[in-house]
Design a protein around this motif. Structure first.
Motif, PDB file in Angstrom:
ATOM      1  N   GLN A  30       0.834  -1.206   0.000  1.00  0.00           N
ATOM      2  CA  GLN A  30       0.000   0.000   0.000  1.00  0.00           C
ATOM      3  C   GLN A  30       0.867   1.254   0.000  1.00  0.00           C
ATOM      4  O   GLN A  30       0.484   2.290  -0.539  1.00  0.00           O
ATOM      5  CB  GLN A  30      -0.964  -0.017   1.195  1.00  0.00           C
ATOM      6  N   ASP A  31       2.061   1.158   0.569  1.00  0.00           N
ATOM      7  CA  ASP A  31       2.990   2.305   0.553  1.00  0.00           C
ATOM      8  C   ASP A  31       3.494   2.529  -0.878  1.00  0.00           C
ATOM      9  O   ASP A  31       3.630   3.663  -1.325  1.00  0.00           O
ATOM     10  CB  ASP A  31       4.164   2.017   1.491  1.00  0.00           C
ATOM     11  N   GLY A  32       3.796   1.448  -1.596  1.00  0.00           N
ATOM     12  CA  GLY A  32       4.123   1.557  -3.026  1.00  0.00           C
ATOM     13  C   GLY A  32       5.577   1.839  -3.370  1.00  0.00           C
ATOM     14  O   GLY A  32       5.957   1.838  -4.544  1.00  0.00           O
ATOM     15  N   THR A  33       6.414   2.091  -2.371  1.00  0.00           N
ATOM     16  CA  THR A  33       7.815   2.426  -2.685  1.00  0.00           C
ATOM     17  C   THR A  33       8.613   1.200  -3.149  1.00  0.00           C
ATOM     18  O   THR A  33       9.505   1.327  -3.993  1.00  0.00           O
ATOM     19  CB  THR A  33       8.506   3.006  -1.416  1.00  0.00           C
ATOM     20  N   TYR A  34       8.279   0.034  -2.596  1.00  0.00           N
ATOM     21  CA  TYR A  34       9.086  -1.164  -2.850  1.00  0.00           C
ATOM     22  C   TYR A  34       8.267  -2.264  -3.509  1.00  0.00           C
ATOM     23  O   TYR A  34       7.057  -2.329  -3.332  1.00  0.00           O
ATOM     24  CB  TYR A  34       9.631  -1.716  -1.515  1.00  0.00           C
ATOM     25  N   ASP A  35       8.976  -3.143  -4.218  1.00  0.00           N
ATOM     26  CA  ASP A  35       8.369  -4.425  -4.614  1.00  0.00           C
ATOM     27  C   ASP A  35       8.673  -5.407  -3.499  1.00  0.00           C
ATOM     28  O   ASP A  35       9.693  -5.286  -2.812  1.00  0.00           O
ATOM     29  CB  ASP A  35       8.991  -4.933  -5.928  1.00  0.00           C
ATOM     30  N   VAL A  36       7.784  -6.376  -3.309  1.00  0.00           N
ATOM     31  CA  VAL A  36       7.951  -7.343  -2.212  1.00  0.00           C
ATOM     32  C   VAL A  36       7.875  -8.758  -2.758  1.00  0.00           C
ATOM     33  O   VAL A  36       7.002  -9.069  -3.572  1.00  0.00           O
ATOM     34  CB  VAL A  36       6.847  -7.163  -1.135  1.00  0.00           C
ATOM     35  N   ILE A  37       8.807  -9.593  -2.340  1.00  0.00           N
ATOM     36  CA  ILE A  37       8.694 -11.026  -2.634  1.00  0.00           C
ATOM     37  C   ILE A  37       8.788 -11.782  -1.315  1.00  0.00           C
ATOM     38  O   ILE A  37       9.336 -11.274  -0.339  1.00  0.00           O
ATOM     39  CB  ILE A  37       9.793 -11.516  -3.612  1.00  0.00           C
ATOM     40  N   VAL A  38       8.206 -12.972  -1.284  1.00  0.00           N
ATOM     41  CA  VAL A  38       8.125 -13.738  -0.035  1.00  0.00           C
ATOM     42  C   VAL A  38       8.736 -15.120  -0.208  1.00  0.00           C
ATOM     43  O   VAL A  38       8.572 -15.762  -1.235  1.00  0.00           O
ATOM     44  CB  VAL A  38       6.640 -13.859   0.422  1.00  0.00           C
ATOM     45  N   LEU A  39       9.439 -15.533   0.816  1.00  0.00           N
ATOM     46  CA  LEU A  39       9.979 -16.891   0.900  1.00  0.00           C
ATOM     47  C   LEU A  39       9.414 -17.477   2.194  1.00  0.00           C
ATOM     48  O   LEU A  39       9.523 -16.840   3.250  1.00  0.00           O
ATOM     49  CB  LEU A  39      11.507 -16.777   0.957  1.00  0.00           C
ATOM     50  N   ASP A  40       8.770 -18.638   2.085  1.00  0.00           N
ATOM     51  CA  ASP A  40       8.193 -19.220   3.302  1.00  0.00           C
ATOM     52  C   ASP A  40       8.113 -20.735   3.128  1.00  0.00           C
ATOM     53  O   ASP A  40       7.834 -21.219   2.035  1.00  0.00           O
ATOM     54  CB  ASP A  40       6.767 -18.640   3.542  1.00  0.00           C
ATOM     55  N   ASN A  41       8.349 -21.480   4.215  1.00  0.00           N
ATOM     56  CA  ASN A  41       8.284 -22.953   4.059  1.00  0.00           C
ATOM     57  C   ASN A  41       6.892 -23.484   4.391  1.00  0.00           C
ATOM     58  O   ASN A  41       6.665 -24.685   4.404  1.00  0.00           O
ATOM     59  CB  ASN A  41       9.342 -23.637   4.942  1.00  0.00           C
ATOM     60  N   SER A  42       5.971 -22.561   4.709  1.00  0.00           N
ATOM     61  CA  SER A  42       4.573 -22.933   4.992  1.00  0.00           C
ATOM     62  C   SER A  42       4.449 -23.919   6.146  1.00  0.00           C
ATOM     63  O   SER A  42       3.467 -24.668   6.223  1.00  0.00           O
ATOM     64  CB  SER A  42       3.913 -23.547   3.750  1.00  0.00           C
TER      65      SER A  42
END
Ligand code: WQD
Length: 353
Positions: A30-42
């Motif tokens: 929502q801030d919009g400055t950065y792209d975000v990617i996620v790493l998670d083992n669930s």
């Protein structure tokens, strides 16, 4: 494989599909400055929370089901993205379980942290924000807790993993000044996003008080057990510094905006709390007051390792990050109930075995 050319700086959030992670991804998008990617083992959350964040924002969140135990798999993510900064949230965090399975906790949490910084180094990525915990202070000798206090003396293996990782990272910074780290010491994260679309979705029986209270309210649990009423606190029950998860998420954004103002070799450390202590009985009565739900409880013995009081001095985050909490107990209870009532069984949509 070709690195995706990212126009914005890309942030990798490990453990990003979890409770704090999904709320943090939402604030960043929502801030919009950065792209975000996620790493998670669930291992402690499913990807449903992130899917809902994508729906809420209309933005995609590239996510990789990776266990940080697997260095090659981490490298695979770094092959695909030019990463500006990592927010390391991935961690086993069930205090009770850590007491039963200490080696499992040390192996998972310490190996993950070490693998992560090795891969970061091999890819010339040196900006790191580490999700730490007030538990590193151990039983408080003085209150409120300030970042300059000595740490250690944690009362459980989970807390010790956070303490050990802080010290491993500190030592790495000492020998390699290219590292640029921040430690964010969370107090007690509670509540949910005001939409009621994302929230806390603990697996099994909740260890923490607020999700347990919410599950009593929604009829999944019979009553709350209050662990001890003979502490040296105003009403005898444990006092904690509860911080709204959206305030906590915004704290990560405030930290990210300051990450490049590297001033010295050592990690910058910030307490993320409110500075206000609330007791168990006050939590129960506030929840009843703000939601109209009756929360039956009974007094029980103390829980192993619990301390009487934990309260943050969060003034440093205010001074240096321009961060302060805006959501109080009313919003913590209202937003938690809003999510729980709309999602009685969390994201699974059914009773979790
Ligand atoms: C709060 C108060 C309990 C449950 C832990 C970890 C910390 C972080 C947050 C991971 C205490 C009482 C609780 C219940 C109760 N975890 N309680 N009945 O122990 O302050 O912090 O969770 O990142 O590292 O240490 O949180 O919510 O478990 O307990 O009376 O069913 O509620 O005794 O006084 P805690 P909590």
């Amino acid at each position: 494989s070709k690195k995706m050319s990212d126009t914005k700086k890309t942030i990798l959030i490990t453990g990003g599909s979890g409770y704090v992670g999904t709320h943090t991804v939402l604030e960043f998008l929502q801030d919009g400055t950065y792209d975000v990617i996620v790493l998670d083992n669930s291992s402690n959350s499913i990807m449903e929370g992130l899917r809902r964040v994508e729906e809420m924002t209309g933005k995609k969140v590239p996510r990789y089901q990776v266990d940080l135990i697997d260095k090659q798999a981490i490298q695979g993510v770094f092959d695909k993205h030019k990463i500006f900064c990592v927010i390391h949230m991935a961690s086993l965090k069930a205090v009770g379980e850590s007491c039963k399975r200490p080696f499992f906790y040390y192996k998972a949490n310490l190996f993950s942290a070490i693998n992560l910084i090795e891969v970061m180094q091999e890819n010339d990525v040196y900006n790191l924000i580490f999700s730490s915990s007030a538990t590193v202070y151990g039983p408080p000798k003085v209150l409120p807790l300030v970042e300059t206090l000595e740490t250690g003396g944690c009362t459980n293996p989970y807390g010790r993993t956070k303490y050990f990782i802080e010290n491993i990272f500190r030592d790495v910074c000492t020998v390699d000044p290219k590292w640029n780290m921040m430690f964010l010491r969370y107090f007690n994260p509670v509540g949910a996003h005001e939409s009621g679309i994302i929230g806390e979705d603990p697996m099994g029986v909740p260890y923490n008080i607020m999700p347990f209270v919410a599950q009593v309210a929604v009829g999944r649990r019979q009553e709350v057990q209050v662990f001890g009423d003979d502490f040296d606190t105003p009403d005898g029950t444990g006092v904690r510094d509860y911080v709204h998860v959206v305030d906590l998420a915004k704290g990560h954004l405030a930290a990210m905006k300051k990450i490049e103002e590297k001033s010295d070799v050592q990690p910058k450390i910030y307490n993320l709390g409110t500075g206000t202590g609330i007791s168990v009985l006050e939590i129960i009565s506030a929840f009843e007051k703000y939601t109209g739900k009756k929360i039956p409880y009974k007094m029980a013995g103390r829980r192993e390792g619990d301390v009487a009081t934990m309260i943050a001095d969060a003034s440093k985050a205010g001074r240096e990050l321009g961060w302060k909490t805006e959501r109080g107990l009313k919003e913590m209870c209202e937003t938690l109930w809003n999510f729980q009532s709309k999602n009685p069984y969390g994201y699974q949509g059914k009773e979790q075995q």
